[in-house]
Design an enzyme around this catalytic site. Structure first.
Site, short mmCIF file in Angstrom:
data_model
loop_
_atom_site.label_atom_id
_atom_site.label_comp_id
_atom_site.label_asym_id
_atom_site.label_seq_id
_atom_site.Cartn_x
_atom_site.Cartn_y
_atom_site.Cartn_z
N HIS A 246 36.31 34.05 50.31
CA HIS A 246 35.43 33.00 49.82
C HIS A 246 36.14 32.04 48.88
O HIS A 246 35.52 31.40 48.03
CB HIS A 246 34.22 33.63 49.12
CG HIS A 246 33.41 34.49 50.04
ND1 HIS A 246 32.83 35.68 49.65
CD2 HIS A 246 33.09 34.32 51.35
CE1 HIS A 246 32.19 36.21 50.69
NE2 HIS A 246 32.34 35.41 51.72
N CYS A 281 39.12 8.54 41.41
CA CYS A 281 37.89 7.82 41.77
C CYS A 281 36.68 8.21 40.92
O CYS A 281 35.59 7.70 41.13
CB CYS A 281 37.56 8.04 43.25
SG CYS A 281 37.02 9.73 43.61
N ARG A 344 28.13 51.46 43.36
CA ARG A 344 27.12 52.03 42.46
C ARG A 344 25.92 52.59 43.20
O ARG A 344 25.23 53.45 42.70
CB ARG A 344 26.65 50.97 41.46
CG ARG A 344 27.64 50.69 40.36
CD ARG A 344 27.08 49.70 39.36
NE ARG A 344 27.97 49.51 38.22
CZ ARG A 344 27.75 48.66 37.24
NH1 ARG A 344 26.66 47.90 37.26
NH2 ARG A 344 28.60 48.55 36.25
N GLU A 345 25.68 52.06 44.41
CA GLU A 345 24.52 52.49 45.18
C GLU A 345 24.89 52.68 46.63
O GLU A 345 25.86 52.11 47.12
CB GLU A 345 23.41 51.43 45.10
CG GLU A 345 22.94 51.15 43.70
CD GLU A 345 22.12 49.88 43.64
OE1 GLU A 345 21.03 49.93 43.06
OE2 GLU A 345 22.57 48.85 44.18
#
Length: 602
Positions: A246, A281, A344-345
């Site tokens: 990303h 610009c 964590r889960e």
């Protein structure tokens, strides 16, 4: 920190279903037009369509469902009818009276869900995981925000994560995900720059998890590290075989003239919470982060295509696997490749072979201690130069069994049980006591009143109320973290080992893990949790949120809210509350069949 991106194209017009017949391609296009009330006649399109034409994302099951859907559409079936026929096991009754737009969203989400992965029963325990790390030579590590939490960088979807905070700190945002929506950024970049300093590189030290991945690379075991994070900590750690899925802050681009600059040139503006402007610009500068609505690029797809046939172990660390196409990576490899989840889960839409649940760094520490050699030396070196929490274990944790954990819970309950007063021989003048159940309910009601009476600290009160409500609804639930000290971890099931920091409870009756779902009122949305909202180990077929929509429940909630709340034009221009569907570049269902045709290309 994870963001979804995919290529989007096409336009929509007004509120009906049409078929547009063409000679080519062979599969005809599906065209659904939307008009939304409360937008002053302005039309917009929204879709979960995110399946890229890259062949690595293909799945026989997905393709079969898409072809069936297209065939039914050609026969004149509505989206709702297609849902009922293609996915008969899915309970669509709650959507029946909702709009065609909602039906299309649900259908798109169902069609793009990755196929259910079957667990390999050869691999289950923590020791199995250690053996896999020791013997495999082409390990693909997929990392999310969880690997950077210990560095001081907040994650996105946990109860105290970025999205939860954005709701209170930026109430004008139509949805927390809008901060990373490219169209919203073009219209109003200020919220992003108000927040960006919290994650800007140069302020953080790589975690144990980052160094573990580097050690895998140094020992010749790492095939590739696919990171959804934008904090550049992989580069700071020295990891070479990394794909920043990303993007990152390392480079910036002017949104007006396209001039590219080094990311450090906007450092002053970011830290001052000012919108960075182009020196040429005066246009708005955007870091080279992949926002929602932007394509990940060919380089990402090329690496996945190369790696999917080489990988011999997949490890997911600190990711919810909720954003495509990165979330599809674990599903594109050979079915016999073992997979480990460190998070964590547990994730309801992902069947890992081994689940290690808790703080990522704590779990990685134990793995390094077990591997020994250069991995244990890395931990010692890290501890020597980095200040750690006093509670961090300096040795491998003691692994206890489920029965030993139950004994600890039983002893804890005995210690908390009050000693009954001796019975008096004299007749009581008091009225008869209520039944135990009534008495418990009365005490619990008083507890709720006590916790909700004060409004001095809303956040603390909400958290306390959550705990009380959980005790009322599920008195048999036990917080595993509360029962474990930092020197223990528990093999809570055949394939799940729980460490301190796990965000789940244990059901004393069913002997299964239950995800902690915070109580919320009807005007709050479920932006919390870095993973699931169901019981791991139960039937996971209905919960498979791989797109930006976390679940179909969000679609129901958003449709109800749409009818209750008037959204002004600016808010309508970006993400709907809770839906997290692609809204950035115009895309309409006409693209639906085209994507099917693209995916059919060998």
């Amino acid at each position: 920190m994870s963001h979804e991106s995919h290529h989007s194209e096409g336009m929509a017009t007004s509120g009906e279903v049409h078929e547009i017949r063409e000679e080519e391609p062979e599969i005809e296009t599906m065209h659904i037009e939307n008009s939304v009330e409360g937008e002053s006649g302005r039309q917009r399109t929204e879709s979960t369509a995110s399946v890229n034409s890259e062949s690595w994302q293909n799945s026989d099951e997905m393709m079969m469902n898409m072809r069936r859907a297209q065939s039914l559409l050609d026969q004149g079936a509505s989206c709702f009818q297609i849902i009922q026929q293609v996915f008969p096991e899915f309970d669509a009754s709650r959507f029946e009276n909702m709009s065609e737009r909602v039906h299309f969203k649900v259908l798109s989400d169902l069609l793009e869900r990755a196929p259910t992965r079957q667990k390999l029963f050869t691999y289950n325990s923590l020791s199995d995981a250690v053996d896999l790390f020791r013997t495999r030579k082409n390990i693909l590590v997929l990392t999310g925000a969880g690997v950077s939490v210990s560095c001081g960088i907040p994650d996105f979807r946990s109860k105290d994560g970025i999205y939860a905070r954005l709701r209170s700190e930026f109430p004008n945002l139509p949805d927390p995900t809008a901060m990373f929506d490219i169209r919203y950024f073009r219209d109003n970049p200020a919220p992003f720059y108000n927040f960006a300093r919290e994650i800007f590189p140069g302020q953080f030290t790589p975690s144990v998890s980052h160094r573990f991945i580097k050690q895998l690379e140094s020992s010749g075991r790492l095939l590739r590290n696919y990171t959804q994070n934008i904090d550049t900590l992989e580069h700071q750690t020295g990891i070479k075989r990394v794909v920043e899925c990303h993007g990152s802050f390392s480079k910036c681009t002017c949104t007006s003239c396209g001039n590219q600059t080094d990311g450090m040139e906007i450092r002053e503006d970011v830290l001052a919470m000012k919108v960075a402007r182009c020196k040429i610009c005066h246009g708005v500068i955007k870091p080279n982060i992949v926002f929602f609505g932007e394509d990940l690029g060919r380089e990402f797809h090329r690496h996945v295509t190369e790696d999917k046939d080489k990988v011999d172990l997949i490890v997911v660390i600190g990711s919810s696997l909720k954003v495509r196409p990165v979330a599809l990576i674990p599903h594109c490899v050979d079915k016999n490749v073992p997979q480990i989840l460190i998070n964590r889960e547990s994730l309801p839409h992902y069947n890992a072979d081994i689940e290690l649940l808790g703080n990522c760094d704590d779990i990685v520490r134990d793995i390094c201690y077990a591997l020994g050699g250069s991995f244990a030396e890395m931990i010692a070196s890290y501890d020597a130069c980095v200040e750690r929490s006093p509670s961090t274990s300096r040795a491998k944790r003691q692994l206890i069994t489920q029965q030993e954990f139950l004994n600890i819970c039983a002893q804890e309950r005995r210690d908390k049980t009050p000693v009954p007063e001796p019975e008096s021989s004299e007749p009581s003048t008091k009225r008869p006591r209520m039944s135990t159940t009534e008495d418990m309910e009365g005490n619990q009601f008083q507890q709720i009143q006590k916790h909700t009476s004060s409004e001095d600290d809303d956040e603390d009160n909400t958290r306390n109320s959550d705990e009380v409500l959980r005790e009322i609804k599920h008195p048999r639930l036990i917080s595993i973290t509360d029962m474990l000290n930092d020197k223990k971890c528990v093999a809570i099931s055949a394939y799940q080992t729980v460490f301190p920091g796990a965000e789940c409870s244990f059901d004393m009756e069913t002997l299964k893990l239950v995800h902690d779902v915070p109580h919320r009122n009807r005007h709050e949305s479920d932006s919390s949790c870095e993973s699931c909202s169901t019981v791991p180990g139960s039937d996971k077929s209905e919960a498979n949120p791989l797109s930006r929509s976390q679940s179909t429940d969000d679609i129901v909630y958003a449709e109800i809210r749409r009818k209750e709340v008037f959204l002004d034009l600016q808010r309508c221009d970006s993400c709907d509350n809770d839906l997290q569907y692609e809204l950035s570049d115009p895309i309409d269902p006409e693209t639906f069949a085209k994507r099917i045709a693209d995916m059919c290309i060998e």
